[in-house]
Design a protein around this motif. Sequence first.
Motif, mmCIF file in Angstrom:
data_model
loop_
_atom_site.group_PDB
_atom_site.id
_atom_site.type_symbol
_atom_site.label_atom_id
_atom_site.label_comp_id
_atom_site.label_asym_id
_atom_site.label_seq_id
_atom_site.Cartn_x
_atom_site.Cartn_y
_atom_site.Cartn_z
ATOM 1 N N LEU A 186 0.963 -1.059 -0.006
ATOM 2 C CA LEU A 186 0.067 -0.042 0.040
ATOM 3 C C LEU A 186 0.978 1.352 -0.004
ATOM 4 O O LEU A 186 0.588 2.153 -0.718
ATOM 5 C CB LEU A 186 -0.953 -0.094 1.299
ATOM 6 C CG LEU A 186 -2.189 -1.018 1.256
ATOM 7 C CD1 LEU A 186 -2.739 -0.973 2.341
ATOM 8 C CD2 LEU A 186 -3.037 -0.815 -0.050
ATOM 9 N N GLY A 187 1.872 1.482 0.873
ATOM 10 C CA GLY A 187 2.973 2.397 0.911
ATOM 11 C C GLY A 187 3.762 2.238 -0.095
ATOM 12 O O GLY A 187 4.572 3.085 -0.651
ATOM 13 N N GLY A 188 4.329 0.731 -0.483
ATOM 14 C CA GLY A 188 5.255 0.721 -1.444
ATOM 15 C C GLY A 188 6.609 0.557 -1.082
ATOM 16 O O GLY A 188 7.534 0.709 -1.694
ATOM 17 N N ILE A 189 7.073 0.732 0.352
ATOM 18 C CA ILE A 189 8.531 0.902 0.787
ATOM 19 C C ILE A 189 9.120 -0.447 1.009
ATOM 20 O O ILE A 189 8.579 -1.446 1.586
ATOM 21 C CB ILE A 189 8.481 1.436 2.245
ATOM 22 C CG1 ILE A 189 7.846 2.899 2.037
ATOM 23 C CG2 ILE A 189 9.909 1.491 2.592
ATOM 24 C CD1 ILE A 189 7.610 3.488 3.640
ATOM 25 N N GLN A 190 10.084 -0.555 0.046
ATOM 26 C CA GLN A 190 10.847 -1.861 0.137
ATOM 27 C C GLN A 190 12.489 -1.778 0.161
ATOM 28 O O GLN A 190 12.674 -0.731 -0.894
ATOM 29 C CB GLN A 190 10.549 -2.801 -1.137
ATOM 30 C CG GLN A 190 8.765 -3.143 -1.079
ATOM 31 C CD GLN A 190 8.589 -3.850 -2.241
ATOM 32 O OE1 GLN A 190 9.336 -4.507 -3.107
ATOM 33 N NE2 GLN A 190 7.189 -3.724 -2.795
ATOM 34 N N PRO A 191 13.532 -2.513 0.543
ATOM 35 C CA PRO A 191 14.708 -2.325 0.294
ATOM 36 C C PRO A 191 14.904 -2.946 -1.238
ATOM 37 O O PRO A 191 14.206 -3.825 -1.603
ATOM 38 C CB PRO A 191 15.328 -3.264 1.199
ATOM 39 C CG PRO A 191 14.128 -4.233 1.679
ATOM 40 C CD PRO A 191 12.953 -3.654 1.442
ATOM 41 N N ALA A 192 15.832 -2.512 -2.076
ATOM 42 C CA ALA A 192 16.278 -3.036 -3.297
ATOM 43 C C ALA A 192 16.787 -4.412 -2.906
ATOM 44 O O ALA A 192 17.561 -4.664 -1.597
ATOM 45 C CB ALA A 192 17.433 -1.946 -3.816
ATOM 46 N N ASP A 193 17.086 -5.156 -3.893
ATOM 47 C CA ASP A 193 17.560 -6.414 -3.639
ATOM 48 C C ASP A 193 18.954 -6.518 -3.311
ATOM 49 O O ASP A 193 19.424 -7.389 -2.528
ATOM 50 C CB ASP A 193 17.362 -7.458 -5.071
ATOM 51 C CG ASP A 193 15.736 -7.895 -5.481
ATOM 52 O OD1 ASP A 193 15.124 -7.492 -4.490
ATOM 53 O OD2 ASP A 193 15.601 -7.937 -6.705
ATOM 54 N N LYS A 245 -0.834 6.441 4.446
ATOM 55 C CA LYS A 245 0.208 6.840 5.059
ATOM 56 C C LYS A 245 1.178 5.981 5.663
ATOM 57 O O LYS A 245 0.824 5.294 6.552
ATOM 58 C CB LYS A 245 -0.092 7.989 5.962
ATOM 59 C CG LYS A 245 -0.802 9.142 5.701
ATOM 60 C CD LYS A 245 -1.170 10.075 6.745
ATOM 61 C CE LYS A 245 0.058 10.742 7.174
ATOM 62 N NZ LYS A 245 -0.124 11.928 8.110
ATOM 63 N N THR A 246 2.180 5.541 5.320
ATOM 64 C CA THR A 246 3.403 4.754 5.672
ATOM 65 C C THR A 246 4.673 5.468 5.824
ATOM 66 O O THR A 246 5.043 6.200 5.112
ATOM 67 C CB THR A 246 3.325 3.470 4.873
ATOM 68 O OG1 THR A 246 3.584 4.044 3.508
ATOM 69 C CG2 THR A 246 2.131 2.827 4.503
ATOM 70 N N SER A 247 5.645 4.793 6.866
ATOM 71 C CA SER A 247 6.791 5.110 7.111
ATOM 72 C C SER A 247 7.519 4.018 7.761
ATOM 73 O O SER A 247 7.193 3.211 8.394
ATOM 74 C CB SER A 247 6.942 6.425 8.154
ATOM 75 O OG SER A 247 6.271 6.145 9.184
ATOM 76 N N HIS A 248 9.040 4.117 7.642
ATOM 77 C CA HIS A 248 9.617 2.869 7.982
ATOM 78 C C HIS A 248 10.870 3.798 8.531
ATOM 79 O O HIS A 248 11.686 4.497 7.922
ATOM 80 C CB HIS A 248 10.028 1.974 7.018
ATOM 81 C CG HIS A 248 11.459 1.134 7.724
ATOM 82 N ND1 HIS A 248 11.135 0.095 8.484
ATOM 83 C CD2 HIS A 248 12.525 0.622 7.135
ATOM 84 C CE1 HIS A 248 11.921 -0.549 8.818
ATOM 85 N NE2 HIS A 248 13.096 -0.169 7.986
ATOM 86 N N ASP A 249 11.164 3.553 9.889
ATOM 87 C CA ASP A 249 12.563 4.100 10.651
ATOM 88 C C ASP A 249 13.691 3.080 10.326
ATOM 89 O O ASP A 249 13.874 2.272 10.949
ATOM 90 C CB ASP A 249 12.411 4.440 12.000
ATOM 91 C CG ASP A 249 11.247 5.441 12.270
ATOM 92 O OD1 ASP A 249 11.495 6.376 11.523
ATOM 93 O OD2 ASP A 249 10.565 5.353 13.323
#
Length: 231
Positions: free
Chosen positions: A124-131, A153-157
Amino acid sequence: DPETGKVGEGTQTSQLFALGFGGVPKVSADKVFARLVEDLNSPEDAPRLTTGIYGTMLLLEELSKRGRHDLAYALADRKTFPSWGWMLENGATTLWEDWKGTDNVKSHSHPMFGSISAWFYRWLGGIQPADDAIGFDRIIIRPQVSHGLEWAKTSHDSIRGRIESNWKKTEAGIEFEIVVPPDTTARIELPAGRVTESGKHLAEADGVKILEPSANMLNVGSGHYRFLVKP
């Protein structure tokens, strides 16, 4: 079975384990996934999951990753049994160990079906680390605007700072607010449409490199970005 895409007994979880853990040759992956989708859509109250705690962990992830985010969202939004919504409709204030959760033997405060929370952030937020990321130094942000939702609304610390990915639907189009922390880069994938950043055309926007214009795929450095995607 390479002809039919059936894995083991053909249960949803069998199909998902083969896909999610790379246990199927790439040449057969499409058939395995197609059989999973067919199974999800076969009941009258489709889409209907028949997964337990392990298969459910992979279900929404694989659907969104393989281009069927619509099905993933429909399952997340489902209200009839079995579903997270059914738990809520029946008075749950915490996640149950079992979809039914009625026998007073199994836990009524259990984290195992909580894998949906990761899906909120990753899709939904689409936050991902690259491979190839190391400590989130390279980020992928591919938010999925879902029918039935007006905003997310999404966040990652991360170890390098807070990553944010927020979107909302407006009369002007879909607004995206994305924050990329210091010493990182991000590949941003936006929906189809005409895109501006802080009111500027992408070619004039600071810190934005267009990777694939036809797909609205961008590369950005650290910073605070406001994109508008018009139909």
